[in-house]
Design a protein around this motif. Sequence first.
Motif, PDB file in Angstrom:
ATOM      1  N   THR A  31     -21.822  18.898  81.102  1.00 17.21           N
ATOM      2  CA  THR A  31     -22.934  18.735  80.154  1.00 17.21           C
ATOM      3  C   THR A  31     -23.385  17.286  80.015  1.00 17.21           C
ATOM      4  N   GLY A  32     -22.514  16.315  80.292  1.00 16.00           N
ATOM      5  CA  GLY A  32     -22.892  14.908  80.190  1.00 16.00           C
ATOM      6  C   GLY A  32     -23.402  14.548  78.809  1.00 16.00           C
ATOM      7  N   TRP A  33     -24.608  13.943  78.774  1.00 20.47           N
ATOM      8  CA  TRP A  33     -25.188  13.490  77.499  1.00 20.47           C
ATOM      9  C   TRP A  33     -25.541  14.649  76.573  1.00 20.47           C
ATOM     10  N   ARG A  34     -25.729  15.831  77.114  1.00 18.79           N
ATOM     11  CA  ARG A  34     -26.158  16.968  76.285  1.00 18.79           C
ATOM     12  C   ARG A  34     -25.109  17.323  75.222  1.00 18.79           C
ATOM     13  N   MET A  35     -23.852  16.992  75.481  1.00 16.75           N
ATOM     14  CA  MET A  35     -22.801  17.342  74.535  1.00 16.75           C
ATOM     15  C   MET A  35     -22.946  16.594  73.209  1.00 16.75           C
ATOM     16  N   ILE A  36     -23.614  15.441  73.186  1.00 23.26           N
ATOM     17  CA  ILE A  36     -23.783  14.723  71.914  1.00 23.26           C
ATOM     18  C   ILE A  36     -24.629  15.531  70.941  1.00 23.26           C
ATOM     19  N   PHE A  37     -25.456  16.437  71.473  1.00 22.25           N
ATOM     20  CA  PHE A  37     -26.240  17.328  70.616  1.00 22.25           C
ATOM     21  C   PHE A  37     -25.553  18.681  70.431  1.00 22.25           C
ATOM     22  N   LEU A  38     -24.952  19.191  71.492  1.00 23.51           N
ATOM     23  CA  LEU A  38     -24.322  20.516  71.423  1.00 23.51           C
ATOM     24  C   LEU A  38     -23.131  20.538  70.476  1.00 23.51           C
ATOM     25  N   ILE A  39     -22.518  19.369  70.240  1.00 30.44           N
ATOM     26  CA  ILE A  39     -21.381  19.322  69.318  1.00 30.44           C
ATOM     27  C   ILE A  39     -21.808  19.658  67.894  1.00 30.44           C
ATOM     28  N   ASN A  40     -23.114  19.574  67.615  1.00 32.45           N
ATOM     29  CA  ASN A  40     -23.617  19.939  66.290  1.00 32.45           C
ATOM     30  C   ASN A  40     -23.572  21.441  66.040  1.00 32.45           C
ATOM     31  N   LEU A  41     -23.509  22.233  67.112  1.00 30.62           N
ATOM     32  CA  LEU A  41     -23.584  23.685  66.921  1.00 30.62           C
ATOM     33  C   LEU A  41     -22.435  24.228  66.082  1.00 30.62           C
ATOM     34  N   PRO A  42     -21.182  23.964  66.423  1.00 34.36           N
ATOM     35  CA  PRO A  42     -20.110  24.483  65.558  1.00 34.36           C
ATOM     36  C   PRO A  42     -20.117  23.849  64.179  1.00 34.36           C
ATOM     37  N   LEU A  43     -20.420  22.543  64.111  1.00 26.24           N
ATOM     38  CA  LEU A  43     -20.427  21.866  62.811  1.00 26.24           C
ATOM     39  C   LEU A  43     -21.555  22.393  61.933  1.00 26.24           C
ATOM     40  N   GLY A  44     -22.743  22.547  62.508  1.00 28.74           N
ATOM     41  CA  GLY A  44     -23.882  23.027  61.728  1.00 28.74           C
ATOM     42  C   GLY A  44     -23.736  24.465  61.285  1.00 28.74           C
ATOM     43  N   LEU A  45     -23.268  25.316  62.188  1.00 30.76           N
ATOM     44  CA  LEU A  45     -23.076  26.725  61.819  1.00 30.76           C
ATOM     45  C   LEU A  45     -21.997  26.872  60.760  1.00 30.76           C
ATOM     46  N   ALA A  46     -20.937  26.090  60.872  1.00 29.99           N
ATOM     47  CA  ALA A  46     -19.873  26.149  59.869  1.00 29.99           C
ATOM     48  C   ALA A  46     -20.396  25.717  58.501  1.00 29.99           C
ATOM     49  N   ALA A  47     -21.200  24.633  58.480  1.00 30.53           N
ATOM     50  CA  ALA A  47     -21.763  24.157  57.210  1.00 30.53           C
ATOM     51  C   ALA A  47     -22.709  25.189  56.616  1.00 30.53           C
ATOM     52  N   ALA A  48     -23.542  25.807  57.451  1.00 33.17           N
ATOM     53  CA  ALA A  48     -24.508  26.778  56.946  1.00 33.17           C
ATOM     54  C   ALA A  48     -23.813  28.038  56.430  1.00 33.17           C
ATOM     55  N   LEU A  49     -22.852  28.557  57.204  1.00 34.94           N
ATOM     56  CA  LEU A  49     -22.155  29.776  56.782  1.00 34.94           C
ATOM     57  C   LEU A  49     -21.299  29.532  55.537  1.00 34.94           C
ATOM     58  N   ALA A  50     -20.647  28.360  55.475  1.00 28.83           N
ATOM     59  CA  ALA A  50     -19.889  28.023  54.269  1.00 28.83           C
ATOM     60  C   ALA A  50     -20.836  27.829  53.084  1.00 28.83           C
ATOM     61  N   GLY A  51     -22.032  27.299  53.358  1.00 36.41           N
ATOM     62  CA  GLY A  51     -23.015  27.124  52.290  1.00 36.41           C
ATOM     63  C   GLY A  51     -23.437  28.449  51.684  1.00 36.41           C
ATOM     64  N   ILE A  52     -23.592  29.476  52.528  1.00 36.88           N
ATOM     65  CA  ILE A  52     -23.940  30.805  52.024  1.00 36.88           C
ATOM     66  C   ILE A  52     -22.871  31.295  51.049  1.00 36.88           C
ATOM     67  N   ARG A  53     -21.618  30.992  51.368  1.00 44.07           N
ATOM     68  CA  ARG A  53     -20.498  31.501  50.564  1.00 44.07           C
ATOM     69  C   ARG A  53     -20.241  30.660  49.318  1.00 44.07           C
ATOM     70  N   PHE A  54     -20.353  29.357  49.418  1.00 44.58           N
ATOM     71  CA  PHE A  54     -19.833  28.509  48.344  1.00 44.58           C
ATOM     72  C   PHE A  54     -20.894  27.753  47.533  1.00 44.58           C
ATOM     73  N   LEU A  55     -22.073  27.506  48.097  1.00 46.64           N
ATOM     74  CA  LEU A  55     -23.043  26.705  47.350  1.00 46.64           C
ATOM     75  C   LEU A  55     -23.714  27.537  46.259  1.00 46.64           C
ATOM     76  N   PRO A  56     -23.862  26.980  45.074  1.00 45.25           N
ATOM     77  CA  PRO A  56     -24.591  27.682  44.012  1.00 45.25           C
ATOM     78  C   PRO A  56     -26.096  27.487  44.196  1.00 45.25           C
TER      79      PRO A  56
END
Length: 482
Positions: free
Chosen positions: A175-200
Amino acid sequence: MTVTASQETGEAQGYRWRWVALFVILAAEVMDLLDALVTTIAAPTIQRELGGTDSLVQWLGAGYTLAMAVGLITGGRLGDLYGRKRMFLIGAFGFTAASLLCGVAGSPEMLIGARVLQGLFGAVMLPQGLGLIKEMFPPHELGKAFGMFGPVMTISSVGGPVLAGWLVDADFFGTGWRMIFLINLPLGLAAALAGIRFLPEYRLSNATRLDLGGVGLVSLAALLLIYPLIQGRELGWPWWTFASMAASAVVFAVFARYESRRAASGRDPLVVPGLFRKRAFTGGLVAGLAFFSGMMGFGLVFSLYAQMGLGFTPLKAGLAGLPQAIGGVIGFGLAMSGLQEKLGRGLLQIGATVMAAGAAALALTIHFAGLDVTVWQLAPGLGLVGIGMGLTMAPFFDIVLAGVEPHESGSASGTLTAVQQLGGALGSAVLGTLFFNLLADRWGFGDSMEVTVWVEVGLLVLTFALSFLMPRHARPGQDPAH
């Protein structure tokens, strides 16, 4: 009053819930900060593999920060109107999707467009987190909650460029340079899914409507300024580039007039016009524009110099910048140890002086060592730049906001943050264009970098001079600006 076991359990669960929600918000902050930094390291590799002209290198940073600057003006109000949790989730999912588009981009145009989308969705996501923290935490816990931002942002700023260099060099799965953006996928999805569960969910019942006319005018004015600054050099500076920059000033004036009329008619303006009649605030805005333009532009040009001029790998370039990042941590720590309250504006002036001295030392090192300069020779100047940067940034927002009335602080804070992002775009445009223009005129990499550093010294001198227009100290009891 007797407290039952069920009440104690409920309070304990509420306490844990708040802190889990805080970590969701911090994850979003990490994504933004990393994406603001990583392209400065990866840009030469991206240009080499994806193609595109030198302007691609500038647009990778400027497109993101320009979109962020424009979006932040209205991002917080969207949460007021439609609910903070809802807009946070839209921003998080959108930012993650835009990161995926960056990672699979097949052309420079697609990558720049995806970077702009990242900036816009980031501007929707980030203000909601700060607003939710103020709603979730009682007053006695707010300081502790906001105090978490310092270590997280410090670790991200120190590790971001190194992480980017490591990911590019490691070339995981090809992936080379593309991984600097693709690494956001697990982090972003985790934040969004946790937000559905925990954010008021919070929403203001008396929220005012968006000033779409003001958003359109300020967006047009910013684009009319930044676009010719980046593209003008490659096009040979045709007449329309200068006409565009002149038109930008006209549109900014029209924007100011429009906001004044909107306020006079009783409608809520995008920016409170009265702010610009306050010398302390306008002085702080111009100082911030100079400071953040120099800081962001310097970061971009140093990475280009290290990789294209000195032949460093992306990882080595990231490591070469570590003294500045560590210096920033030291400077910020010194400021937080009590110097900020004691010295006020004086700390900002000391920071600008130290930063300018470090930049001057760096320029002299580059001049005398030439292209044989080593990482260790660059370290002292970069370390001083970082210490000065930390000392300057720590009190900056609170000092500037002390020059406005308490009821104006919301609009003033949003405007100041937008100017910080606009400064990043302007720095990438101006200092990047200067650097590439010198190279095109057959200046060497060392000489081109040296001139750029001296321009940064000039911007710091301007910041120092304008600081005398700011209040001497932050307002007692003032909420910290973030």
